[in-house]
Design a protein around this motif. Structure first.
Motif, PDB file in Angstrom:
ATOM      1  N   ILE A 145      -7.314   7.204  -9.428  1.00 46.45           N
ATOM      2  CA  ILE A 145      -7.104   7.087  -7.747  1.00 46.45           C
ATOM      3  C   ILE A 145      -6.468   8.755  -7.422  1.00 46.45           C
ATOM      4  O   ILE A 145      -5.558   9.109  -7.948  1.00 46.45           O
ATOM      5  CB  ILE A 145      -6.072   6.144  -7.436  1.00 46.45           C
ATOM      6  N   PRO A 146      -7.393   9.378  -6.539  1.00 47.04           N
ATOM      7  CA  PRO A 146      -6.737  10.435  -5.974  1.00 47.04           C
ATOM      8  C   PRO A 146      -5.319  10.172  -5.592  1.00 47.04           C
ATOM      9  O   PRO A 146      -4.903   9.394  -4.808  1.00 47.04           O
ATOM     10  CB  PRO A 146      -7.783  10.730  -4.789  1.00 47.04           C
ATOM     11  N   LYS A 147      -4.388  11.284  -5.709  1.00 49.62           N
ATOM     12  CA  LYS A 147      -2.985  11.035  -5.397  1.00 49.62           C
ATOM     13  C   LYS A 147      -2.762  10.955  -3.789  1.00 49.62           C
ATOM     14  O   LYS A 147      -1.951  10.218  -3.324  1.00 49.62           O
ATOM     15  CB  LYS A 147      -2.350  12.265  -5.886  1.00 49.62           C
ATOM     16  N   VAL A 148      -3.688  11.364  -2.971  1.00 52.28           N
ATOM     17  CA  VAL A 148      -3.664  11.583  -1.531  1.00 52.28           C
ATOM     18  C   VAL A 148      -3.878   9.850  -1.354  1.00 52.28           C
ATOM     19  O   VAL A 148      -3.331   9.084  -0.206  1.00 52.28           O
ATOM     20  CB  VAL A 148      -4.607  12.343  -0.728  1.00 52.28           C
ATOM     21  N   GLY A 149      -4.937   9.293  -1.873  1.00 54.39           N
ATOM     22  CA  GLY A 149      -4.984   7.862  -1.604  1.00 54.39           C
ATOM     23  C   GLY A 149      -3.862   6.907  -1.886  1.00 54.39           C
ATOM     24  O   GLY A 149      -3.530   5.935  -1.096  1.00 54.39           O
ATOM     25  N   MET A 150      -3.164   7.202  -3.137  1.00 51.86           N
ATOM     26  CA  MET A 150      -1.971   6.632  -3.300  1.00 51.86           C
ATOM     27  C   MET A 150      -0.875   6.676  -2.396  1.00 51.86           C
ATOM     28  O   MET A 150      -0.202   5.810  -2.137  1.00 51.86           O
ATOM     29  CB  MET A 150      -1.526   6.800  -4.818  1.00 51.86           C
ATOM     30  N   LEU A 151      -0.786   7.865  -2.012  1.00 48.55           N
ATOM     31  CA  LEU A 151       0.398   8.213  -1.081  1.00 48.55           C
ATOM     32  C   LEU A 151       0.089   7.528   0.331  1.00 48.55           C
ATOM     33  O   LEU A 151       1.052   7.107   0.858  1.00 48.55           O
ATOM     34  CB  LEU A 151       0.475   9.815  -0.779  1.00 48.55           C
ATOM     35  N   HIS A 152      -1.151   7.464   0.586  1.00 50.71           N
ATOM     36  CA  HIS A 152      -1.447   7.023   2.000  1.00 50.71           C
ATOM     37  C   HIS A 152      -0.929   5.209   1.631  1.00 50.71           C
ATOM     38  O   HIS A 152      -0.708   4.613   2.895  1.00 50.71           O
ATOM     39  CB  HIS A 152      -3.055   6.906   1.903  1.00 50.71           C
ATOM     40  N   THR A 153      -1.462   4.831   0.717  1.00 52.53           N
ATOM     41  CA  THR A 153      -1.155   3.215   0.438  1.00 52.53           C
ATOM     42  C   THR A 153       0.356   3.132   0.555  1.00 52.53           C
ATOM     43  O   THR A 153       0.885   2.070   1.004  1.00 52.53           O
ATOM     44  CB  THR A 153      -1.883   2.485  -1.001  1.00 52.53           C
ATOM     45  N   TYR A 154       0.956   3.823  -0.030  1.00 47.76           N
ATOM     46  CA  TYR A 154       2.461   4.080  -0.246  1.00 47.76           C
ATOM     47  C   TYR A 154       3.211   3.944   0.741  1.00 47.76           C
ATOM     48  O   TYR A 154       4.182   3.243   1.426  1.00 47.76           O
ATOM     49  CB  TYR A 154       3.254   5.065  -1.148  1.00 47.76           C
ATOM     50  N   ARG A 155       2.775   4.771   2.004  1.00 50.96           N
ATOM     51  CA  ARG A 155       3.225   4.913   3.430  1.00 50.96           C
ATOM     52  C   ARG A 155       2.945   3.635   3.922  1.00 50.96           C
ATOM     53  O   ARG A 155       3.619   3.363   5.093  1.00 50.96           O
ATOM     54  CB  ARG A 155       2.672   6.063   4.050  1.00 50.96           C
ATOM     55  N   LYS A 156       2.166   3.212   3.868  1.00 55.13           N
ATOM     56  CA  LYS A 156       1.675   1.812   4.607  1.00 55.13           C
ATOM     57  C   LYS A 156       2.180   0.632   4.272  1.00 55.13           C
ATOM     58  O   LYS A 156       2.167  -0.392   4.591  1.00 55.13           O
ATOM     59  CB  LYS A 156       0.174   1.286   4.329  1.00 55.13           C
ATOM     60  N   LEU A 157       2.968   0.503   2.994  1.00 59.09           N
ATOM     61  CA  LEU A 157       3.573  -0.745   2.459  1.00 59.09           C
ATOM     62  C   LEU A 157       4.661  -1.195   3.062  1.00 59.09           C
ATOM     63  O   LEU A 157       5.508  -0.609   3.377  1.00 59.09           O
ATOM     64  CB  LEU A 157       4.067   0.035   0.714  1.00 59.09           C
ATOM     65  N   GLU A 158       4.398  -2.562   3.201  1.00 57.71           N
ATOM     66  CA  GLU A 158       5.465  -3.253   3.923  1.00 57.71           C
ATOM     67  C   GLU A 158       5.703  -4.345   2.897  1.00 57.71           C
ATOM     68  O   GLU A 158       4.808  -5.132   2.333  1.00 57.71           O
ATOM     69  CB  GLU A 158       4.792  -3.741   4.897  1.00 57.71           C
ATOM     70  N   ILE A 159       7.066  -4.552   2.567  1.00 56.89           N
ATOM     71  CA  ILE A 159       7.637  -5.543   1.584  1.00 56.89           C
ATOM     72  C   ILE A 159       6.975  -6.852   2.210  1.00 56.89           C
ATOM     73  O   ILE A 159       7.424  -7.278   3.421  1.00 56.89           O
ATOM     74  CB  ILE A 159       8.830  -5.634   1.319  1.00 56.89           C
ATOM     75  N   ALA A 173       6.313   6.453 -11.100  1.00 57.29           N
ATOM     76  CA  ALA A 173       5.915   5.539 -12.362  1.00 57.29           C
ATOM     77  C   ALA A 173       4.483   5.005 -12.156  1.00 57.29           C
ATOM     78  O   ALA A 173       3.743   5.291 -13.095  1.00 57.29           O
ATOM     79  CB  ALA A 173       6.721   4.158 -12.435  1.00 57.29           C
ATOM     80  N   ALA A 174       4.069   4.784 -10.792  1.00 56.24           N
ATOM     81  CA  ALA A 174       2.696   4.449 -10.512  1.00 56.24           C
ATOM     82  C   ALA A 174       1.689   5.760 -10.509  1.00 56.24           C
ATOM     83  O   ALA A 174       0.769   5.773 -11.339  1.00 56.24           O
ATOM     84  CB  ALA A 174       2.742   3.747  -8.874  1.00 56.24           C
ATOM     85  N   LEU A 175       2.247   6.754 -10.078  1.00 58.05           N
ATOM     86  CA  LEU A 175       1.510   7.912 -10.276  1.00 58.05           C
ATOM     87  C   LEU A 175       1.216   8.679 -11.746  1.00 58.05           C
ATOM     88  O   LEU A 175       0.413   8.886 -12.066  1.00 58.05           O
ATOM     89  CB  LEU A 175       2.070   9.155  -9.358  1.00 58.05           C
ATOM     90  N   GLU A 176       2.263   8.353 -12.677  1.00 56.11           N
ATOM     91  CA  GLU A 176       2.075   8.665 -13.948  1.00 56.11           C
ATOM     92  C   GLU A 176       1.235   7.668 -14.896  1.00 56.11           C
ATOM     93  O   GLU A 176       0.440   8.027 -15.436  1.00 56.11           O
ATOM     94  CB  GLU A 176       3.600   8.294 -14.794  1.00 56.11           C
ATOM     95  N   ARG A 177       1.155   6.530 -14.447  1.00 55.80           N
ATOM     96  CA  ARG A 177       0.523   5.418 -14.875  1.00 55.80           C
ATOM     97  C   ARG A 177      -1.211   5.797 -14.478  1.00 55.80           C
ATOM     98  O   ARG A 177      -2.217   5.839 -15.125  1.00 55.80           O
ATOM     99  CB  ARG A 177       0.676   4.239 -14.520  1.00 55.80           C
ATOM    100  N   ASN A 178      -1.244   6.121 -13.077  1.00 53.07           N
ATOM    101  CA  ASN A 178      -2.610   6.454 -12.595  1.00 53.07           C
ATOM    102  C   ASN A 178      -3.124   7.906 -13.141  1.00 53.07           C
ATOM    103  O   ASN A 178      -4.128   7.871 -13.724  1.00 53.07           O
ATOM    104  CB  ASN A 178      -2.577   6.793 -11.153  1.00 53.07           C
ATOM    105  N   ASN A 179      -2.100   8.728 -13.690  1.00 51.72           N
ATOM    106  CA  ASN A 179      -2.690  10.080 -14.154  1.00 51.72           C
ATOM    107  C   ASN A 179      -3.351   9.642 -15.741  1.00 51.72           C
ATOM    108  O   ASN A 179      -4.073  10.482 -16.328  1.00 51.72           O
ATOM    109  CB  ASN A 179      -1.446  10.931 -14.374  1.00 51.72           C
ATOM    110  N   LEU A 180      -3.119   8.576 -16.150  1.00 49.44           N
ATOM    111  CA  LEU A 180      -3.454   8.144 -17.725  1.00 49.44           C
ATOM    112  C   LEU A 180      -5.008   7.688 -17.457  1.00 49.44           C
ATOM    113  O   LEU A 180      -5.504   7.335 -18.560  1.00 49.44           O
ATOM    114  CB  LEU A 180      -2.616   7.076 -18.292  1.00 49.44           C
ATOM    115  N   ARG A 181      -5.496   7.269 -16.360  1.00 53.79           N
ATOM    116  CA  ARG A 181      -6.662   6.525 -15.997  1.00 53.79           C
ATOM    117  C   ARG A 181      -7.812   7.984 -16.020  1.00 53.79           C
ATOM    118  O   ARG A 181      -7.301   9.124 -15.808  1.00 53.79           O
ATOM    119  CB  ARG A 181      -6.680   5.951 -14.415  1.00 53.79           C
ATOM    120  N   THR A 182      -8.961   7.416 -16.277  1.00 55.69           N
ATOM    121  CA  THR A 182     -10.073   8.172 -16.171  1.00 55.69           C
ATOM    122  C   THR A 182     -11.370   7.747 -15.407  1.00 55.69           C
ATOM    123  O   THR A 182     -11.326   6.558 -15.067  1.00 55.69           O
ATOM    124  CB  THR A 182     -10.620   8.489 -17.638  1.00 55.69           C
TER     125      THR A 182
END
Length: 148
Positions: A105-119, A91-100
């Motif tokens: 945000i480059p997909k690789v940046g979002m994936l990097h943040t997602y991998r670091k995410l600690e609740i 869902a976040a990637l889909e919302r990001n793709n609506l941005r200009t």
């Protein structure tokens, strides 16, 4: 005196939530806006010294990244609230793709943040925690229930 720490991957509604709920009452501290940790530290220092409520509008995916803000706020008797922006990566990637422009945000940046995410957890030093979800109707805020 209140310090609010946002936590969540990009494109989960953090800045929109700030605008809707805190624009009139809290200073926004954002690396997207300030562009450097030096400037961020200046704003944090000003908020602390003037007892000004503030929101840290960054991804803050790890406990280590949140610790800086929580420790500083606790040291100066600010109430510390955390808002975790719960979203699926898809869902976040889909919302990001609506941005200009720079907002995209480059997909690789979002994936990097997602991998670091600690609740986040109350044990980190938060006084209160909330979940925030974004859908086509807007934001839903839920009290922390220790479950994802």
């Amino acid at each position: 005196m209140e310090a609010i720490i946002f936590c969540g991957i990009q494109a989960t509604g953090k800045t929109g939530f700030y605008t809707s709920y805190f624009l009139q009452t809290h200073v926004r501290i954002s690396l997207d806006l300030l562009k450097s940790r030096y400037r961020e530290d200046l704003f944090l220092d000003a908020c602390i010294k003037s007892a000004q409520p503030f929101v840290v509008d960054n991804t803050n995916p790890s406990k280590a990244e949140r610790a800086k803000y929580i420790s500083l706020a606790n040291k100066h008797q600010f109430k510390v609230k955390g808002y975790y922006f719960r979203s699926s990566l898809t869902a976040a990637l889909e919302r990001n793709n609506l941005r200009t422009g720079k907002a995209l945000i480059p997909k690789v940046g979002m994936l990097h943040t997602y991998r670091k995410l600690e609740i986040p957890s109350l044990e980190e030093g938060f006084d209160e925690l909330f979940y925030v979800e974004l859908d086509d109707k807007g934001f839903t805020i839920k009290t922390w229930d220790h479950e994802i």
